[in-house]
Scaffold this motif. Structure first.
Motif, mmCIF file in Angstrom:
data_model
loop_
_atom_site.group_PDB
_atom_site.id
_atom_site.type_symbol
_atom_site.label_atom_id
_atom_site.label_comp_id
_atom_site.label_asym_id
_atom_site.label_seq_id
_atom_site.Cartn_x
_atom_site.Cartn_y
_atom_site.Cartn_z
ATOM 1 N N ALA A 567 0.317 0.072 5.069
ATOM 2 C CA ALA A 567 -0.304 0.973 4.092
ATOM 3 C C ALA A 567 0.355 0.840 2.730
ATOM 4 N N LEU A 568 1.687 0.719 2.709
ATOM 5 C CA LEU A 568 2.392 0.547 1.432
ATOM 6 C C LEU A 568 1.971 -0.745 0.744
ATOM 7 N N TYR A 569 1.834 -1.800 1.521
ATOM 8 C CA TYR A 569 1.406 -3.081 0.948
ATOM 9 C C TYR A 569 -0.007 -2.965 0.370
ATOM 10 N N GLU A 570 -0.912 -2.346 1.126
ATOM 11 C CA GLU A 570 -2.288 -2.174 0.644
ATOM 12 C C GLU A 570 -2.322 -1.309 -0.610
ATOM 13 N N LEU A 571 -1.468 -0.297 -0.637
ATOM 14 C CA LEU A 571 -1.397 0.550 -1.836
ATOM 15 C C LEU A 571 -0.941 -0.257 -3.043
ATOM 16 N N GLY A 572 0.044 -1.124 -2.834
ATOM 17 C CA GLY A 572 0.502 -1.969 -3.934
ATOM 18 C C GLY A 572 -0.616 -2.818 -4.502
ATOM 19 N N LEU A 573 -1.445 -3.396 -3.621
ATOM 20 C CA LEU A 573 -2.568 -4.216 -4.085
ATOM 21 C C LEU A 573 -3.621 -3.376 -4.797
ATOM 22 N N ILE A 574 -3.908 -2.184 -4.262
ATOM 23 C CA ILE A 574 -4.928 -1.318 -4.880
ATOM 24 C C ILE A 574 -4.498 -0.909 -6.282
ATOM 25 N N TYR A 575 -3.230 -0.463 -6.413
ATOM 26 C CA TYR A 575 -2.746 -0.053 -7.735
ATOM 27 C C TYR A 575 -2.744 -1.228 -8.717
ATOM 28 N N LYS A 576 -2.423 -2.400 -8.209
ATOM 29 C CA LYS A 576 -2.318 -3.575 -9.087
ATOM 30 C C LYS A 576 -3.688 -4.144 -9.454
ATOM 31 N N VAL A 584 3.167 1.611 -10.785
ATOM 32 C CA VAL A 584 3.086 2.246 -9.467
ATOM 33 C C VAL A 584 2.999 1.176 -8.382
ATOM 34 N N ALA A 585 2.296 0.085 -8.673
ATOM 35 C CA ALA A 585 2.200 -1.011 -7.699
ATOM 36 C C ALA A 585 3.582 -1.546 -7.357
ATOM 37 N N ILE A 586 4.425 -1.692 -8.366
ATOM 38 C CA ILE A 586 5.782 -2.203 -8.144
ATOM 39 C C ILE A 586 6.579 -1.257 -7.246
ATOM 40 N N LEU A 587 6.435 0.052 -7.467
ATOM 41 C CA LEU A 587 7.153 1.019 -6.635
ATOM 42 C C LEU A 587 6.784 0.867 -5.164
ATOM 43 N N ARG A 588 5.482 0.713 -4.890
ATOM 44 C CA ARG A 588 5.039 0.589 -3.499
ATOM 45 C C ARG A 588 5.485 -0.752 -2.893
ATOM 46 N N LEU A 589 5.334 -1.817 -3.657
ATOM 47 C CA LEU A 589 5.654 -3.143 -3.125
ATOM 48 C C LEU A 589 7.157 -3.323 -2.919
ATOM 49 N N GLU A 590 7.967 -2.831 -3.859
ATOM 50 C CA GLU A 590 9.414 -2.969 -3.696
ATOM 51 C C GLU A 590 9.919 -2.109 -2.548
ATOM 52 N N ARG A 591 9.266 -0.977 -2.342
ATOM 53 C CA ARG A 591 9.691 -0.149 -1.217
ATOM 54 C C ARG A 591 9.400 -0.836 0.117
ATOM 55 N N VAL A 592 8.190 -1.393 0.247
ATOM 56 C CA VAL A 592 7.862 -2.059 1.504
ATOM 57 C C VAL A 592 8.724 -3.310 1.691
ATOM 58 N N PRO A 597 9.548 -5.588 6.419
ATOM 59 C CA PRO A 597 8.196 -5.763 6.966
ATOM 60 C C PRO A 597 8.095 -7.073 7.735
ATOM 61 N N LYS A 598 6.937 -7.324 8.307
ATOM 62 C CA LYS A 598 6.720 -8.580 9.026
ATOM 63 C C LYS A 598 6.809 -9.754 8.056
ATOM 64 N N ASN A 599 7.207 -10.898 8.598
ATOM 65 C CA ASN A 599 7.398 -12.082 7.757
ATOM 66 C C ASN A 599 6.133 -12.475 6.999
ATOM 67 N N GLU A 600 4.959 -12.192 7.610
ATOM 68 C CA GLU A 600 3.694 -12.571 6.966
ATOM 69 C C GLU A 600 3.496 -11.867 5.624
ATOM 70 N N LEU A 603 5.931 -13.202 1.629
ATOM 71 C CA LEU A 603 5.471 -14.088 0.550
ATOM 72 C C LEU A 603 4.476 -13.387 -0.372
ATOM 73 N N PRO A 604 3.385 -12.766 0.142
ATOM 74 C CA PRO A 604 2.466 -12.079 -0.780
ATOM 75 C C PRO A 604 3.114 -10.936 -1.548
ATOM 76 N N ILE A 605 4.102 -10.255 -0.931
ATOM 77 C CA ILE A 605 4.796 -9.178 -1.660
ATOM 78 C C ILE A 605 5.532 -9.758 -2.864
ATOM 79 N N ASN A 606 6.263 -10.842 -2.650
ATOM 80 C CA ASN A 606 6.990 -11.475 -3.760
ATOM 81 C C ASN A 606 6.033 -11.998 -4.825
#
Length: 743
Positions: A567-576, A584-592, A597-600, A603-606
């Motif tokens: 959910a945090l990852y999806e939130l990061g994408l939605i905000y971005k 706000v996207a950075i806050l969600r993505l850096e937190r996750v 999280p899973k290895n998959e 890469l997309p988070i970075n």
């Protein structure tokens, strides 16, 4: 002798009446029929007509957020009849030898029907059409009343017939100019605005050349009718010219005020704020103008402010209007505009306060309410409070009357986009809480829930006391309270007994001791009704029931963490991507990223953090995530894009592009542009590489084919989707439709 006098008197009266025949062109007959037709019939007809006009003015509901019509009435275009030869033939309706209009045939009588009936009665009973001329001077008034009544009954063809009869037979009548104006208005309503303009220009041209001095009110009517015609023909410049002319004398205060407001709106629509403000200020200064136009002129000034000093002046004026008790019916609108002014000044707190006052006003209009909810939603949206914004957008959709309105559809799209965001935020909050409590020791969990239960009990006690007060002094006991006004409650035996009985019904028999509110202290006389209530309340205070809900197994807790991280990852994408809010996207993505999280996802988070920091111009942070991708994921597509920024992204980027393209094509489909949909999809299919979206494009094309081609073509297109994409949802849908078509 007395008998002879009476006989002579009766003979004289009989001779007088005989001499007043409608077929005799005598002075006595003309005066008698003119007097009788007006005071016995036409006077009542004109009264009925005026009552009808008053009812229209009082009953018409203006939409002040849109351009007002010049005439406050709505006609149904579907009811306008197409004239036939019989309808327009003068002898069909105006032959005085035949009674073509009979009052008994008029059903569902209203003011205009009554006025029409009186006009017809005056024509039939008192018309003196002798030797090709009408000898009764009131009959032209009767025909004008007949035409005006039919106009408001939306029977424009018969109205024009009546008005043409006056123009043809009474060319020198004092009301000939007014008759031509009403004929022009009837033609405007029938879509003959060019003819109406010709009629009005000819009238004004003749007036100028013959130097006839029309009554100022006639000039107003003529220029108002011309403005109506020019608006309908989209000649807005000429319409403004005649509205200006129509508002010079202001004899008809209602129409003059309306004309001024419409003129101001037209200037505002052209973004001529100074001209609009000048007109609205003139309307405010017009002493005889109805209050509703003055109030809305003040409100319209808010949108036509050109500098801060004027803004402060208007704000002060609106606050004075709010303080005036006579303006209570307009409080919702006044608060709304004051809130808008504070919002422009970036005084968000005051803006929210006044928007809420607008919502709480007793005179709330649904349309106004929807705008207030929308503005609050937009305000919270701009301040990144998306959950609260979504709640206000939902409120807009609940109160909106016209769900097909473009503005409402736009709000609906916003709400739909925010819905997934809100769901993800709620999931993160809930799972965070559960994981946090699960990580506590047994003693920590007991302490946490006991504190929660104590809070519930305190809240329930406060609610119980409030309810008891309401029972004692409000509701059905108002009469008791009012009859003993000024006496303390416990000195009033009647109120005291009533309160005691009501308390026992709600709370049962309880001792006077601490914690009397607790359910175990109750001793209910009647348990059949209240036992279930006690049990329900016990659950809320049962510590063990809360402890039992906490997950214990590692598998359950890991599942909660996984859902939260996704959910945090999806939130990061939605905000971005959707809301263009990289902070706000950075806050969600850096937190996750810090929650293992899973290895998959790593890469997309970075990658998304690199893009977000790049958008913000934070070079150091962007370089950090860029280096992570280049060192740890050097063989990936994302690393190639960083090394060669000129190259286009592959699969994932193209999926997003295809999804946006599908939305565009679907919008065309909703607008019934089916041929354009088919052509666009065929062209797009050559470029789309997102295999998962291909069935959607093909099925949309199939539906468009079914809308504008024959059944055989539709079936072939469905078969193509069913065969080639049989395992997808679209393929299954195509198969179902084919089965239905085969039946």
């Amino acid at each position: 002798m007395e008998y002879i006098k009476k006989t002579f008197l009766y003979l004289f009266l009989f001779a007088t009446l005989c001499s007043c025949s409608a077929k005799k062109d005598a002075v006595t007959s003309r005066n008698y029929h003119a007097f009788t037709s007006y005071f016995n019939i036409l006077f009542n007809g004109e009264e009925a007509f005026d009552n009808g006009i008053q009812a229209i003015n009082e009953g018409y509901k203006d939409d002040w957020f849109q351009q007002l019509p010049i005439e406050p009435i709505v006609f149904d275009d579907r009811k306008i009849a197409i004239p036939t030869f019989k309808e327009v033939a003068p002898e069909a309706r105006f032959s005085l030898n035949k009674k073509t209009e009979v009052s008994e045939e008029i059903k569902n009588e209203n003011s205009f029907e009554r006025a029409e009936e009186k006009a017809v009665k005056a024509i039939q009973k008192h018309g003196m059409y002798i030797d090709g001329l009408e000898r009764n001077g009131q009959i032209d008034d009767a025909y004008l009343l007949l035409g005006k009544s039919r106009y408001y009954s939306q029977r424009f063809v018969p109205a024009i017939e009546a008005l043409n009869y006056v123009i043809a037979n009474y060319p020198n009548a004092s009301l000939i100019a007014e008759t031509k104006i009403w004929r022009a208005k009837a033609n405007i309503r029938m879509g003959n605005e060019e003819l109406a303009i010709e009629i009005m220009n000819l009238l004004l041209f003749v007036k100028d050349t013959l130097e006839l001095d029309f009554d100022p009110e006639i000039k107003e009517q003529a220029n108002t009718a011309l403005a109506m015609a020019y608006i309908q023909s989209d000649s807005l410049h000429k319409a403004k010219k005649h509205l200006i002319l129509a508002t010079r004398t202001r004899k008809n205060r209602d129409q003059a005020a309306r004309n001024m407001f419409v003129l101001g709106q037209m200037y505002a629509k052209e973004n001529k704020k100074d001209s609009a403000a000048a007109v609205f200020n003139q309307l405010i200064a017009f002493k005889r103008a109805p209050k509703k136009y003055k109030i809305h002129a003040n409100l319209a000034l808010v949108k036509n402010v050109s500098n801060d000093s004027l803004s402060n002046e208007i704000l002060e004026r609106l606050e004075q209007l709010i303080d005036d008790r006579e303006n209570r019916p307009y409080l919702d609108q006044l608060y709304y505009e004051v809130a808008g002014l504070y919002e422009k000044k970036d005084s968000v707190g005051l803006a929210v306060s006044y928007y809420n006052k607008s919502l709480q006003a007793e005179t709330q209009e649904v349309q106004q309410k929807s705008f207030t909810y929308e503005n609050l939603g937009n305000l919270y949206f701009r301040n990144s409070n998306y959950q609260l914004a979504n709640s206000y957008y939902d409120s807009v959709l609940k109160v909106a009357l016209d769900t097909l309105d473009l503005r409402i559809r736009r709000v609906k799209r916003k709400s739909k986009n925010l819905a997934s965001l809100v769901n993800f935020e709620q999931l993160v909050a809930v799972n965070d809480s559960i994981v946090k409590i699960a990580a506590l020791s047994k003693e920590g969990q007991v302490t946490f829930f006991q504190k929660y239960i104590d809070g519930l009990k305190d809240a329930d006690e406060a609610a119980a006391q409030l309810k008891l007060n309401q029972i004692a002094f409000g509701g059905t006991s108002n009469a008791l309270a009012s009859s003993n006004k000024g006496k303390w409650y416990f000195y009033n035996s009647q109120s005291l007994n009533y309160g005691k009985t009501s308390f026992q019904k709600v709370w049962g028999n309880r001792k006077l001791e601490d914690n009397w509110r607790w359910s175990e202290k109750a001793s209910f006389i009647s348990k059949s009704k209240d036992s279930s209530v006690v049990k329900a309340k016990d659950v809320r205070y049962d510590l063990e029931s809360y402890i039992a809900t906490i997950p214990i197994s590692k598998q359950e807790i890991d599942s909660l963490k996984f859902q939260r991280n996704q959910a945090l990852y999806e939130l990061g994408l939605i905000y971005k991507e959707q809301f263009k809010n990289p902070q706000v996207a950075i806050l969600r993505l850096e937190r996750v990223a810090g929650l293992q999280p899973k290895n998959e996802l790593l890469l997309p988070i970075n990658w998304h953090l690199y893009q977000a920091y790049t958008d913000l111009g934070a070079v150091v942070k962007a370089d950090f995530y860029k280096n992570v991708i280049l060192t740890e994921y050097s063989n990936t597509v994302f690393a190639k894009i960083i090394k060669n920024p000129g190259e286009k992204a592959t699969s994932s980027i193209k999926v997003n592009e295809a999804a946006n393209l599908y939305k565009e094509f679907y919008y065309l489909y909703e607008k019934r542009k089916y041929r354009e949909v088919v052509a666009s999809v065929n062209e797009a299919l050559l470029k789309i590489r997102a295999d998962k979206l291909l069935p959607k494009f093909e099925l949309l094309k199939t539906f468009a084919i079914g809308k504008h081609l024959d059944k055989e073509s539709y079936q072939k297109a469905l078969e193509f989707v069913a065969v080639n994409y049989g395992n997808t949802e679209e393929g299954k849908k195509a198969k179902e439709i084919l089965k239905q078509l085969a039946k």
